[in-house]
Design a protein around this motif. Sequence first.
Motif, PDB file in Angstrom:
ATOM      1  N   ARG A 154       0.815  -1.221   0.000  1.00  0.00           N
ATOM      2  CA  ARG A 154       0.000   0.000   0.000  1.00  0.00           C
ATOM      3  C   ARG A 154       0.847   1.268   0.000  1.00  0.00           C
ATOM      4  O   ARG A 154       0.332   2.356  -0.241  1.00  0.00           O
ATOM      5  CB  ARG A 154      -0.960  -0.012   1.193  1.00  0.00           C
ATOM      6  N   GLU A 196       3.184   2.232  -2.204  1.00  0.00           N
ATOM      7  CA  GLU A 196       3.758   1.774  -3.465  1.00  0.00           C
ATOM      8  C   GLU A 196       5.100   2.402  -3.783  1.00  0.00           C
ATOM      9  O   GLU A 196       5.983   1.762  -4.360  1.00  0.00           O
ATOM     10  CB  GLU A 196       2.764   2.055  -4.610  1.00  0.00           C
ATOM     11  N   GLU A 197       5.296   3.684  -3.381  1.00  0.00           N
ATOM     12  CA  GLU A 197       6.529   4.384  -3.739  1.00  0.00           C
ATOM     13  C   GLU A 197       7.783   3.747  -3.144  1.00  0.00           C
ATOM     14  O   GLU A 197       8.883   4.022  -3.586  1.00  0.00           O
ATOM     15  CB  GLU A 197       6.446   5.871  -3.380  1.00  0.00           C
ATOM     16  N   ILE A 227       7.378  -4.936  -5.775  1.00  0.00           N
ATOM     17  CA  ILE A 227       7.704  -4.517  -7.139  1.00  0.00           C
ATOM     18  C   ILE A 227       9.189  -4.751  -7.385  1.00  0.00           C
ATOM     19  O   ILE A 227       9.583  -5.285  -8.411  1.00  0.00           O
ATOM     20  CB  ILE A 227       7.358  -3.031  -7.344  1.00  0.00           C
ATOM     21  N   TYR A 228       9.999  -4.335  -6.414  1.00  0.00           N
ATOM     22  CA  TYR A 228      11.440  -4.521  -6.532  1.00  0.00           C
ATOM     23  C   TYR A 228      11.879  -5.684  -5.637  1.00  0.00           C
ATOM     24  O   TYR A 228      11.411  -5.819  -4.501  1.00  0.00           O
ATOM     25  CB  TYR A 228      12.180  -3.240  -6.109  1.00  0.00           C
ATOM     26  N   SER A 287      11.275   9.470   0.159  1.00  0.00           N
ATOM     27  CA  SER A 287      10.212   9.854  -0.776  1.00  0.00           C
ATOM     28  C   SER A 287       9.955   8.742  -1.778  1.00  0.00           C
ATOM     29  O   SER A 287       8.822   8.437  -2.098  1.00  0.00           O
ATOM     30  CB  SER A 287      10.559  11.159  -1.493  1.00  0.00           C
ATOM     31  N   GLU A 288      10.983   8.125  -2.280  1.00  0.00           N
ATOM     32  CA  GLU A 288      10.753   7.025  -3.218  1.00  0.00           C
ATOM     33  C   GLU A 288      11.981   6.145  -3.318  1.00  0.00           C
ATOM     34  O   GLU A 288      13.084   6.532  -2.922  1.00  0.00           O
ATOM     35  CB  GLU A 288      10.391   7.576  -4.602  1.00  0.00           C
ATOM     36  N   ALA A 289      11.776   4.950  -3.866  1.00  0.00           N
ATOM     37  CA  ALA A 289      12.879   4.026  -4.121  1.00  0.00           C
ATOM     38  C   ALA A 289      12.796   3.606  -5.578  1.00  0.00           C
ATOM     39  O   ALA A 289      11.714   3.408  -6.117  1.00  0.00           O
ATOM     40  CB  ALA A 289      12.755   2.809  -3.221  1.00  0.00           C
ATOM     41  N   ASN A 290      13.956   3.534  -6.226  1.00  0.00           N
ATOM     42  CA  ASN A 290      14.013   3.091  -7.617  1.00  0.00           C
ATOM     43  C   ASN A 290      14.973   1.923  -7.730  1.00  0.00           C
ATOM     44  O   ASN A 290      16.027   1.924  -7.102  1.00  0.00           O
ATOM     45  CB  ASN A 290      14.544   4.207  -8.520  1.00  0.00           C
ATOM     46  N   GLU A 291      14.636   0.988  -8.574  1.00  0.00           N
ATOM     47  CA  GLU A 291      15.513  -0.158  -8.772  1.00  0.00           C
ATOM     48  C   GLU A 291      16.549   0.187  -9.838  1.00  0.00           C
ATOM     49  O   GLU A 291      16.224   0.764 -10.872  1.00  0.00           O
ATOM     50  CB  GLU A 291      14.679  -1.347  -9.232  1.00  0.00           C
ATOM     51  N   LEU A 299      17.951   2.742  -5.511  1.00  0.00           N
ATOM     52  CA  LEU A 299      18.310   4.146  -5.364  1.00  0.00           C
ATOM     53  C   LEU A 299      17.206   4.797  -4.544  1.00  0.00           C
ATOM     54  O   LEU A 299      16.052   4.826  -4.975  1.00  0.00           O
ATOM     55  CB  LEU A 299      18.406   4.793  -6.752  1.00  0.00           C
ATOM     56  N   LYS A 351      15.571   8.073  -2.481  1.00  0.00           N
ATOM     57  CA  LYS A 351      15.592   9.525  -2.364  1.00  0.00           C
ATOM     58  C   LYS A 351      15.013   9.912  -1.017  1.00  0.00           C
ATOM     59  O   LYS A 351      13.915   9.489  -0.659  1.00  0.00           O
ATOM     60  CB  LYS A 351      14.771  10.153  -3.493  1.00  0.00           C
ATOM     61  N   LYS A 353      20.500  11.325  -2.124  1.00  0.00           N
ATOM     62  CA  LYS A 353      20.279  10.118  -2.930  1.00  0.00           C
ATOM     63  C   LYS A 353      21.313   9.103  -2.518  1.00  0.00           C
ATOM     64  O   LYS A 353      22.468   9.454  -2.284  1.00  0.00           O
ATOM     65  CB  LYS A 353      20.467  10.445  -4.405  1.00  0.00           C
ATOM     66  N   HIS A 357       6.976   7.960 -10.509  1.00  0.00           N
ATOM     67  CA  HIS A 357       8.039   7.415  -9.675  1.00  0.00           C
ATOM     68  C   HIS A 357       7.518   7.031  -8.290  1.00  0.00           C
ATOM     69  O   HIS A 357       8.135   6.238  -7.592  1.00  0.00           O
ATOM     70  CB  HIS A 357       9.195   8.423  -9.549  1.00  0.00           C
ATOM     71  N   LEU A 358       6.395   7.625  -7.913  1.00  0.00           N
ATOM     72  CA  LEU A 358       5.786   7.255  -6.630  1.00  0.00           C
ATOM     73  C   LEU A 358       4.830   6.073  -6.781  1.00  0.00           C
ATOM     74  O   LEU A 358       4.279   5.586  -5.800  1.00  0.00           O
ATOM     75  CB  LEU A 358       5.060   8.452  -6.023  1.00  0.00           C
ATOM     76  N   THR A 359       4.582   5.673  -8.011  1.00  0.00           N
ATOM     77  CA  THR A 359       3.753   4.489  -8.267  1.00  0.00           C
ATOM     78  C   THR A 359       4.556   3.574  -9.196  1.00  0.00           C
ATOM     79  O   THR A 359       4.206   3.422 -10.368  1.00  0.00           O
ATOM     80  CB  THR A 359       2.425   4.886  -8.944  1.00  0.00           C
ATOM     81  N   PRO A 360       5.643   2.997  -8.696  1.00  0.00           N
ATOM     82  CA  PRO A 360       6.600   2.336  -9.591  1.00  0.00           C
ATOM     83  C   PRO A 360       6.049   1.158 -10.396  1.00  0.00           C
ATOM     84  O   PRO A 360       6.689   0.771 -11.372  1.00  0.00           O
ATOM     85  CB  PRO A 360       7.723   1.889  -8.654  1.00  0.00           C
ATOM     86  N   LYS A 394       5.603   2.440 -13.841  1.00  0.00           N
ATOM     87  CA  LYS A 394       6.890   2.639 -14.491  1.00  0.00           C
ATOM     88  C   LYS A 394       7.448   1.297 -14.969  1.00  0.00           C
ATOM     89  O   LYS A 394       7.884   1.151 -16.117  1.00  0.00           O
ATOM     90  CB  LYS A 394       7.811   3.267 -13.441  1.00  0.00           C
ATOM     91  N   LYS A 395       7.390   0.325 -14.082  1.00  0.00           N
ATOM     92  CA  LYS A 395       7.921  -0.991 -14.410  1.00  0.00           C
ATOM     93  C   LYS A 395       7.126  -1.622 -15.562  1.00  0.00           C
ATOM     94  O   LYS A 395       7.703  -2.257 -16.456  1.00  0.00           O
ATOM     95  CB  LYS A 395       7.848  -1.889 -13.170  1.00  0.00           C
ATOM     96  N   VAL A 414      -6.273   4.179  -4.588  1.00  0.00           N
ATOM     97  CA  VAL A 414      -5.786   3.015  -3.838  1.00  0.00           C
ATOM     98  C   VAL A 414      -6.133   3.191  -2.356  1.00  0.00           C
ATOM     99  O   VAL A 414      -6.528   2.250  -1.672  1.00  0.00           O
ATOM    100  CB  VAL A 414      -4.260   2.843  -4.029  1.00  0.00           C
ATOM    101  N   GLN A 415      -6.005   4.424  -1.876  1.00  0.00           N
ATOM    102  CA  GLN A 415      -6.292   4.668  -0.462  1.00  0.00           C
ATOM    103  C   GLN A 415      -7.791   4.729  -0.174  1.00  0.00           C
ATOM    104  O   GLN A 415      -8.197   4.553   0.968  1.00  0.00           O
ATOM    105  CB  GLN A 415      -5.629   5.971   0.010  1.00  0.00           C
TER     106      GLN A 415
END
Lengths: 348, 597
Positions: free
Chosen positions: A115, A117-118, A123-124, A231-235, A242, A244, A255, B376-379, B382-383, B571-572
């Motif tokens: 829930r 998601e960021e 996902i990762y 704030s967010e995570a990136n693969e 990565l 932030k 970062k 980017h906040l809903t990856p 993006k994926k 979603v919320q």
Amino acid sequence: MSKSVIVIGGGIAGMEASAYLSAMGFNVTLFEKDEKLGGHLLNWERLFPTKRLGSEVLTFLKKGMDDKIKVHTNTNITKINSENGKYFVTNHNNEIFEADALLITTGYDLFDARRKEEYGYGIYDNVITSAELETMFLSGKPIVNKQGKVPKRIGFVHCVGSRDRKVGNVYCSKVCCVTAVKQATEIREHLPDCETYCFYMDLRMYGAKFEELYNEAQEKYGVTFIRGRLSEANETIDGSLLVKVEDTLVGRPLKMTVDLLVLMVGFEPSKGTKDIARILNLSTNSNGFIEVVDEHTLTNVTNQKGVFVAGTTTSPRTITNTIYDARAAAAEIACYLNLYTIESRVKN
Amino acid sequence: MSYNPFVLPFSIGLVIVIILILWKYFRWVFSHEKAEQKKIVKLIFSFKIFSVIKEIFMEVLLHRRIFKINPVLGYMHSSFAFGWFLLILGGTVESKLHSHHAFNMFYEPIFFKFFSHNINGFPFANGFKFLMDLILLYILSGLVLAMVKRLYKRMFGMKKTTKLRLVDKLALTSLWCIFPLRLLAESLTSAQYHNGGFLTDNFGNILAAILPVNQLEYPAWWAYSIALGVFFVMLPYSRYMHIPTEMVLIILRKAGFKTEKKYTGFSRVEVQSCSRCGVCLDACQVYSATQRNKMLPAYFLQSVRFNKKGKQGLTDCLMCGRCQEVCPVGIGVNAIRRVKRNEVFDEKGAEFEYLKDSDSKTKKADVIYFAGCMTHLTPTIKKSMVNLFQKADVNYWFMDEDASVCCGRPLQVLGKEKDANILADKNRELINNSGATLLVTSCPICYKIFKEEYNLNIKIQHHTEYLNELVNSGKLKPVNLNFSAVYHDPCDLGRGSGIYSQPRELLSKISITNKLENEKEMALCCGSSLANLPAGFDDKELMAIKAAEELCKSNPDYLITACPLCKKTFVQACNERKIGKNVKVKDIAEMLAEAVM
């Protein structure tokens, strides 16, 4: 014939309360939905702040459970009726059990990190929850990421699903801060070359010896604490993450790549708690936990006469506090069933 | 020449109103540059002028769009506008036929029955008597409806009506008095001279039976003239200014005028075209959720018109555009709000130091993918996109994969145009250097600014358009997953950019789509719009829950949207605690990625 109590939920609170109630001479029946008693404690290797094994506490709880307690595992409750001050509990096999009082110890579920998601859970590959890290510790196997590599840097994200209006949970889950401190030091013990970073809003080290553990984490174990929410995570291509963050002490965005990101998931009322609340028409508070009649003085009493609660069914709490609360509930039930005059303070 | 002093209030009022209106017309038009003014001349001498005349007739007189919204409301508005027009037209023809002159005093048709007691002896004299009374009856029927509307607005399809200013109340009162007074005056005259039609004659006879008609007649004509005069003088300062303004709006709009970066004469025309009919009230989700009303177009445009201070009306708005869709006059309130926000908030504030540090590495590719910060906040979105690009074997460059620069629109909608431009310049440079021919974005917010403000000379697509093309061209072959879905139109993609068909076409290939109460142009906003800063968490959650309840009425398996922000919001909201049921929320790209597995 002595009076009977049904305890629903065989975690820490359910076990300890059953032990005390049985010792006091009541007929106790304990229902547990899973195969084993012990609840979440089964999944935890070591406990804060002492780092003793969870299994030792479980052994202690089991020792308290005498033979007179009727334990029904793998059991779900489908219906509860009440008549003339007695409760009739029906299980999934349509067997009916009778009791003079009920104790609800159905507890909590961990926040579903999907829930948020960021943060990329689900996902990762290398985003895991605090509970999954604990499972890794428990398994005794080497700590590796999904790609089988030994992590060089691990990030711990505090307050995932707690103190976050956006996911609908405004409350603090109380145990995650100190769990992160504990887990980060354990990582340093397991993997001395692995850097550990805790991303926090503020650290709530309220319990006995929590602050000491936190100081030790910094001074002895070299855990780095960064004040700022992720704030967010990136693969990235190699599966690392990565992240932030805004470092609010330095006042600038940051970062960083980590090989493993651990989300400190908070508490939510369990499915069992929500089901029982519905079946028994128990009032719940704004956070969804079962509401007690008075938060200062009647902490185990619900809006339904003869129905009591203990442990994390009413709010997040530590193992220590859950054990206190279970014993308090046992005392409260004994007063109720034996008609002690002290019980007249309870109005409902 | 017929004359009587009672015509003076009317005549003076009329002269004043004409001078004021002409002055306004002059100012509106001449505030624009020469080149713009020429567009008007060009329009007048082209065939387009016929469509302008038609639109003026249909909208200003008949109020076709209001009829579409609610027939009773439309009838009410048209009875005043078209009825009054007919009354003036009929009166003019009648009086000219009667006097056998092409020219008579301008007030004569208005007070014809007073001056002409014997009105036989010209063609269709009796027909005119009947017709003029019929028209008066038509207007009076509208007046009755207007009075009923103040009490029972629901009958007119409206939950709320606008609150009036003092000058509006005065103007309204004088307007409401005009036609009953005309009926009274003509009836009192007819009672003595029998020069009325079926309405005034009979009514006059009744009056004659109970009242001293010969004493009352003259004061009644005075009252009628005064009501007209008062209305005229009030008109330019009241909401009734929309009457002479709307046709100017139609002409200028057809000539290609628009409110863009500045508050122009045309913007003034738009603002004064608002009759505060109140149709926008029920369309506003902020209003229905919070009961705050200052941002409603009916009030916001009024505050702009009269230079009212106070920022709430300006800022407390999602800029979702639902009100624009229902506006019977078609006022572009979003553009006006943006211009006004710029006037208040547009000072260069941010330094954006990170732009200097951020590398300007551009990769050569055919397609640029810009996920946008919300993605980017809903990856998962993006994926899924990366997955689909690879499946379709596209040579793409993920422009904001690591270091992203904001598209600028969140700042722009808040009135920070200068700051937004700094960011836009950086992105434009990156895009232009890539040599790509297509820019695909997952975020409707980015999409809108890329399309409208970046002036890029490459094709820009939202992923709904792009993925739909990939599927149509056979580059992606999805299987139908046969789940039931509802599609939520994101504001900036639907109303904002007119993308309605592509996501629906795409979704129809992988699911069964349920119909919705409000969709496409009338789709609800998720409530999380970046354009509204004053709305707090609770307000936004309330709007999200209301929208989610409506969207999930049909108990779909999935709520599908095409905007990361809408997705995050729903979603919320789409769970048992908030709307009493759990509905899975996904972006259309995620769903497609699952279908082409």
